[in-house]
Write a protein that holds these residues in place. Structure first.
Motif, PDB file in Angstrom:
ATOM      1  N   ARG A 136      68.826   7.902  33.275  1.00 38.58           N
ATOM      2  CA  ARG A 136      69.176   7.871  32.108  1.00 38.58           C
ATOM      3  C   ARG A 136      69.615   8.899  31.327  1.00 38.58           C
ATOM      4  NH1 ARG A 136      66.546  10.804  27.529  1.00 38.58           N
ATOM      5  NH2 ARG A 136      65.568  12.709  29.168  1.00 38.58           N
ATOM      6  N   LEU A 137      69.628   9.929  31.789  1.00 39.27           N
ATOM      7  CA  LEU A 137      70.081  10.585  31.123  1.00 39.27           C
ATOM      8  C   LEU A 137      71.622  10.049  31.921  1.00 39.27           C
ATOM      9  CD1 LEU A 137      68.616  13.967  32.256  1.00 39.27           C
ATOM     10  CD2 LEU A 137      68.812  13.880  29.815  1.00 39.27           C
ATOM     11  N   ALA A 138      72.342   9.969  32.335  1.00 38.43           N
ATOM     12  CA  ALA A 138      73.762   9.076  33.300  1.00 38.43           C
ATOM     13  C   ALA A 138      73.875   8.402  31.488  1.00 38.43           C
ATOM     14  CB  ALA A 138      73.881   8.926  33.932  1.00 38.43           C
ATOM     15  N   MET A 139      73.116   7.248  31.687  1.00 32.17           N
ATOM     16  CA  MET A 139      73.408   6.532  30.288  1.00 32.17           C
ATOM     17  C   MET A 139      73.829   7.234  29.027  1.00 32.17           C
ATOM     18  SD  MET A 139      70.437   3.350  28.375  1.00 32.17           S
ATOM     19  CE  MET A 139      69.590   5.121  27.982  1.00 32.17           C
ATOM     20  N   GLU A 140      73.104   8.514  28.807  1.00 29.41           N
ATOM     21  CA  GLU A 140      73.221   8.715  27.684  1.00 29.41           C
ATOM     22  C   GLU A 140      74.526   9.500  27.548  1.00 29.41           C
ATOM     23  OE1 GLU A 140      69.857  10.970  26.603  1.00 29.41           O
ATOM     24  OE2 GLU A 140      68.096   9.667  26.037  1.00 29.41           O
ATOM     25  N   ALA A 141      74.932   9.772  28.515  1.00 27.41           N
ATOM     26  CA  ALA A 141      76.081  10.881  28.746  1.00 27.41           C
ATOM     27  C   ALA A 141      77.533   9.735  28.291  1.00 27.41           C
ATOM     28  CB  ALA A 141      75.740  11.546  30.110  1.00 27.41           C
ATOM     29  N   GLY A 142      77.104   8.274  28.619  1.00 27.60           N
ATOM     30  CA  GLY A 142      77.876   7.238  28.725  1.00 27.60           C
ATOM     31  C   GLY A 142      78.035   7.094  27.190  1.00 27.60           C
ATOM     32  N   ILE A 143      76.671   6.570  26.526  1.00 27.13           N
ATOM     33  CA  ILE A 143      76.857   6.450  25.543  1.00 27.13           C
ATOM     34  C   ILE A 143      77.246   7.693  24.438  1.00 27.13           C
ATOM     35  CG2 ILE A 143      75.413   6.502  22.995  1.00 27.13           C
ATOM     36  CD1 ILE A 143      72.942   5.250  25.554  1.00 27.13           C
ATOM     37  N   ALA A 144      77.311   9.400  24.706  1.00 26.78           N
ATOM     38  CA  ALA A 144      77.850  10.189  24.139  1.00 26.78           C
ATOM     39  C   ALA A 144      79.819  10.056  23.872  1.00 26.78           C
ATOM     40  CB  ALA A 144      77.418  11.156  24.593  1.00 26.78           C
ATOM     41  N   ALA A 145      80.157   9.495  24.742  1.00 25.58           N
ATOM     42  CA  ALA A 145      81.661   8.949  25.324  1.00 25.58           C
ATOM     43  C   ALA A 145      82.128   8.123  24.201  1.00 25.58           C
ATOM     44  CB  ALA A 145      81.899   8.968  26.959  1.00 25.58           C
ATOM     45  N   MET A 146      81.180   6.977  24.046  1.00 26.38           N
ATOM     46  CA  MET A 146      81.589   5.895  23.024  1.00 26.38           C
ATOM     47  C   MET A 146      82.304   6.262  22.046  1.00 26.38           C
ATOM     48  SD  MET A 146      80.884   2.628  24.213  1.00 26.38           S
ATOM     49  CE  MET A 146      80.719   1.736  22.680  1.00 26.38           C
ATOM     50  N   VAL A 147      83.011   7.570  21.531  1.00 28.14           N
ATOM     51  CA  VAL A 147      83.997   7.487  20.782  1.00 28.14           C
ATOM     52  C   VAL A 147      85.104   6.967  20.129  1.00 28.14           C
ATOM     53  CG1 VAL A 147      81.894   9.358  20.371  1.00 28.14           C
ATOM     54  CG2 VAL A 147      84.557   9.409  21.508  1.00 28.14           C
ATOM     55  N   ASP A 148      85.040   7.065  18.985  1.00 29.74           N
ATOM     56  CA  ASP A 148      87.016   6.877  18.640  1.00 29.74           C
ATOM     57  C   ASP A 148      87.856   7.507  19.195  1.00 29.74           C
ATOM     58  OD1 ASP A 148      88.245   4.869  16.506  1.00 29.74           O
ATOM     59  OD2 ASP A 148      88.357   6.227  15.363  1.00 29.74           O
ATOM     60  N   GLY A 149      88.635   6.169  19.794  1.00 27.90           N
ATOM     61  CA  GLY A 149      90.198   7.151  20.524  1.00 27.90           C
ATOM     62  C   GLY A 149      89.897   7.236  21.629  1.00 27.90           C
ATOM     63  N   ALA A 254      81.937   5.506  12.587  1.00 26.10           N
ATOM     64  CA  ALA A 254      82.644   6.521  12.240  1.00 26.10           C
ATOM     65  C   ALA A 254      81.979   7.897  12.271  1.00 26.10           C
ATOM     66  CB  ALA A 254      83.149   6.264  10.687  1.00 26.10           C
ATOM     67  N   ASP A 255      80.816   7.322  12.689  1.00 23.78           N
ATOM     68  CA  ASP A 255      79.818   8.611  12.356  1.00 23.78           C
ATOM     69  C   ASP A 255      79.570   8.796  14.098  1.00 23.78           C
ATOM     70  OD1 ASP A 255      79.804   8.533   9.795  1.00 23.78           O
ATOM     71  OD2 ASP A 255      78.398   7.328   9.753  1.00 23.78           O
ATOM     72  N   GLY A 256      79.994   7.889  14.987  1.00 17.79           N
ATOM     73  CA  GLY A 256      79.377   8.447  16.554  1.00 17.79           C
ATOM     74  C   GLY A 256      78.811   7.182  16.407  1.00 17.79           C
TER      75      GLY A 256
END
Length: 264
Positions: A136-149, A254-256
């Motif tokens: 779960r935490l690995a998935m959340e880390a991947g989600i957090a990396a989903m940013v513009d650019g 744009a907000d994450g």
């Protein structure tokens, strides 16, 4: 609308299209919650499949999985050493301490949602609790990396880094399943690009506002190596060790990051 800028960006959608995907994803979330509530000792995975299909169809949606390349179920029900693509059946009956991964998809108004989670039947062994939490935490880390650019493999690297961090924190070896990963998603369930769950950062197409991916790490307690059973679907660990699978459909905004498969 799904566009590549000469294959240099991950396909992206408008704000309205993301809302439509979130509506499909909300159906998936409700189905997963209903399945977990029904997952008790003595219940078969076929019964869980029926629960999910009922929720999906009552919402006016269609199961993404059923009939997909001939797959017979509305969910993939993967128990213990089954990593992914387990076929629901009457003979697989839940027992105390089972580690269950349910993957579910739905189509609503032509848009797909895809999500998975792992949970226990009754009390889990400590190592199985740790495995599911690390995934779960690995998935959340991947989600957090989903940013513009960001680049595609920034997401892969975030998943890999988090996996190793959880191994160190919990004092256990977790293995990233070889050859499986996430994917683009929109008006089709599986779209380019393929999203590996490990790799060096800074490579691949760029993420832009509206880009959508299904992020889905799969970790095991014993090996990265798997085999497909004779049914041509069920993927199991080669050493019989247990596996966990978590997934969300996610969009860049744009907000994450925005999770498009929320669970009530």
């Amino acid at each position: 609308m799904s566009r590549f800028r000469r294959n240099k960006t991950v396909p992206f959608r408008s704000a309205g299209e993301l809302d439509a995907m979130a509506a499909a994803g909300a159906v998936v979330g409700r189905a997963l919650v209903a399945v977990r509530e029904a997952a008790r000792v003595g219940v078969s995975t076929l019964e869980l499949d029926e629960v999910a299909e009922t929720v999906i169809r009552e919402a006016g949606a269609t199961p993404s999985f059923k009939g997909y390349h001939g797959f017979p179920g509305s969910i993939c029900s993967s128990v213990n050493d089954v990593v992914v693509h387990g076929i629901p059946d009457r003979s697989t009956v839940l027992a105390p301490g089972d580690l269950v991964s349910i993957d579910c998809g739905a189509i609503l108004d032509g848009w797909h949602g895809d999500s998975a989670w792992t949970f226990g039947v009754g009390e889990l062994a400590p190592e199985d609790e740790d495995l599911s939490e690390a995934t779960r935490l690995a998935m959340e880390a991947g989600i957090a990396a989903m940013v513009d650019g960001a680049r595609l493999t920034d997401v892969s690297h975030a998943i890999e880094t988090a996996t190793y961090a959880q191994s160190a924190r919990l004092g256990r070896d977790f293995f990233i399943v070889d050859g499986y990963g996430g994917h683009g998603i929109g008006r089709e369930m599986h779209m380019e690009p393929f999203l590996a769950n490990e790799g060096d950062p800074g490579k691949g197409p760029r993420l832009v506002v509206g880009s959508t991916l299904a992020i889905e790490p799969m970790l095991t307690l014993g090996t990265a190596d798997t085999s497909v059973l004779e049914d041509d679907w069920t993927v199991v660990t080669d050493d019989g060790s247990r596996s966990a699978h978590w997934e969300h459909t996610v969009a860049v905004t744009a907000d994450g990051p925005r999770i498009l498969t929320p669970r009530p």
